[in-house]
Write a protein that holds these residues in place. Sequence first.
Motif, mmCIF file in Angstrom:
data_model
loop_
_atom_site.group_PDB
_atom_site.id
_atom_site.type_symbol
_atom_site.label_atom_id
_atom_site.label_comp_id
_atom_site.label_asym_id
_atom_site.label_seq_id
_atom_site.Cartn_x
_atom_site.Cartn_y
_atom_site.Cartn_z
ATOM 1 N N VAL A 173 -5.491 -11.537 2.314
ATOM 2 C CA VAL A 173 -6.274 -13.139 3.884
ATOM 3 C C VAL A 173 -4.751 -13.270 4.670
ATOM 4 O O VAL A 173 -4.774 -13.153 5.907
ATOM 5 C CB VAL A 173 -5.518 -14.327 2.876
ATOM 6 C CG1 VAL A 173 -7.045 -14.455 2.115
ATOM 7 C CG2 VAL A 173 -4.526 -14.595 2.533
ATOM 8 N N THR A 176 -5.520 -11.040 8.471
ATOM 9 C CA THR A 176 -5.998 -12.158 9.331
ATOM 10 C C THR A 176 -5.385 -13.389 9.824
ATOM 11 O O THR A 176 -5.758 -13.682 10.317
ATOM 12 C CB THR A 176 -7.901 -12.570 9.468
ATOM 13 O OG1 THR A 176 -7.593 -13.177 8.232
ATOM 14 C CG2 THR A 176 -8.259 -11.257 9.379
ATOM 15 N N THR A 177 -4.206 -13.380 8.833
ATOM 16 C CA THR A 177 -2.905 -15.064 9.236
ATOM 17 C C THR A 177 -1.755 -14.298 8.382
ATOM 18 O O THR A 177 -1.329 -13.344 8.491
ATOM 19 C CB THR A 177 -3.344 -15.405 8.102
ATOM 20 O OG1 THR A 177 -2.943 -15.214 6.505
ATOM 21 C CG2 THR A 177 -5.399 -15.923 7.615
ATOM 22 N N GLU A 178 -1.354 -15.386 9.131
ATOM 23 C CA GLU A 178 0.544 -15.964 8.527
ATOM 24 C C GLU A 178 0.257 -16.036 7.363
ATOM 25 O O GLU A 178 0.145 -16.641 6.945
ATOM 26 C CB GLU A 178 1.111 -16.030 9.887
ATOM 27 C CG GLU A 178 0.725 -15.576 11.311
ATOM 28 C CD GLU A 178 1.210 -16.351 12.578
ATOM 29 O OE1 GLU A 178 2.872 -16.617 12.857
ATOM 30 O OE2 GLU A 178 1.324 -16.200 13.993
ATOM 31 N N ASP A 181 0.631 -19.809 7.483
ATOM 32 C CA ASP A 181 -0.635 -20.259 6.838
ATOM 33 C C ASP A 181 -0.618 -20.719 5.367
ATOM 34 O O ASP A 181 -1.684 -21.397 4.758
ATOM 35 C CB ASP A 181 -1.871 -19.482 7.379
ATOM 36 C CG ASP A 181 -1.781 -19.529 8.948
ATOM 37 O OD1 ASP A 181 -1.269 -20.488 9.345
ATOM 38 O OD2 ASP A 181 -1.607 -18.208 9.006
ATOM 39 N N TRP A 182 -0.124 -20.325 4.297
ATOM 40 C CA TRP A 182 -0.191 -20.207 2.829
ATOM 41 C C TRP A 182 0.792 -20.802 2.189
ATOM 42 O O TRP A 182 1.009 -21.278 1.409
ATOM 43 C CB TRP A 182 -0.118 -18.886 2.752
ATOM 44 C CG TRP A 182 -1.560 -18.163 3.129
ATOM 45 C CD1 TRP A 182 -1.413 -17.369 4.668
ATOM 46 C CD2 TRP A 182 -2.796 -18.399 3.277
ATOM 47 N NE1 TRP A 182 -2.945 -16.236 5.087
ATOM 48 C CE2 TRP A 182 -3.538 -17.844 4.058
ATOM 49 C CE3 TRP A 182 -3.674 -19.229 2.856
ATOM 50 C CZ2 TRP A 182 -4.689 -17.607 4.376
ATOM 51 C CZ3 TRP A 182 -5.537 -19.439 2.493
ATOM 52 C CH2 TRP A 182 -5.544 -18.496 3.667
#
Length: 209
Positions: A173, A176-178, A181-182
């Motif tokens: 994941v 495509t994310t930072e 974000d999680w």
Amino acid sequence: MIFQRGQRIVFIGDSITDCGRRDIAAPYGDGYMNLVRSFVTARYPELGLTWVNRGIGGDTVRNLAARWEQDVIAEQPDWLSVKIGINDVWRAFDGRIDEAVPIDEYETTLRDLLRRTVDATGCRLILAEPYVIEPDRAEPQRAETVRYGQVVRRLAEEFEAINVRTQDAFDEVLKTTEVKDWAPDRIHPELPGHAVIAQAFLRALGWEL
């Protein structure tokens, strides 16, 4: 589905498993364990499975060993899911070096606990690798966490256990994310991060998502 009617499934680990199960989100917590329980129950309600959460925040494998008889053996699981190792590594990086668990001790302790449980209960095992939500593979804590994850992977082979590769799930994941974000701290996910872990569990159980 690998689970059979009437089986008892016990999860043990640290805060990622605990996730409020002892207080505000009793008895299952509001993290990945409850997501796995919910999806499996929704799809297979006829199985009548019993789910038990025995996670405690801050635990290392040493803490698990101290409570293993009561929280695992006494529960007589048909399936045992173990997700431990984040704090064993993290303590060496957050100023609590005396609480860090060297990798040899980690492997020996975890192997002994698993062997005791299989011998005492005949249960099947689900072993989840530790993770840190960090895309830089050369970052020291990330690199060390991967080493501990390799221990879990070897033990999964040794015990013919289901292996949940949570670090791989977050790596995917993060393409495509930072990190933000999680999780705010690379460790404790918000609900979408717990969903990443839950999906990794479900896939490891053979669930096509």
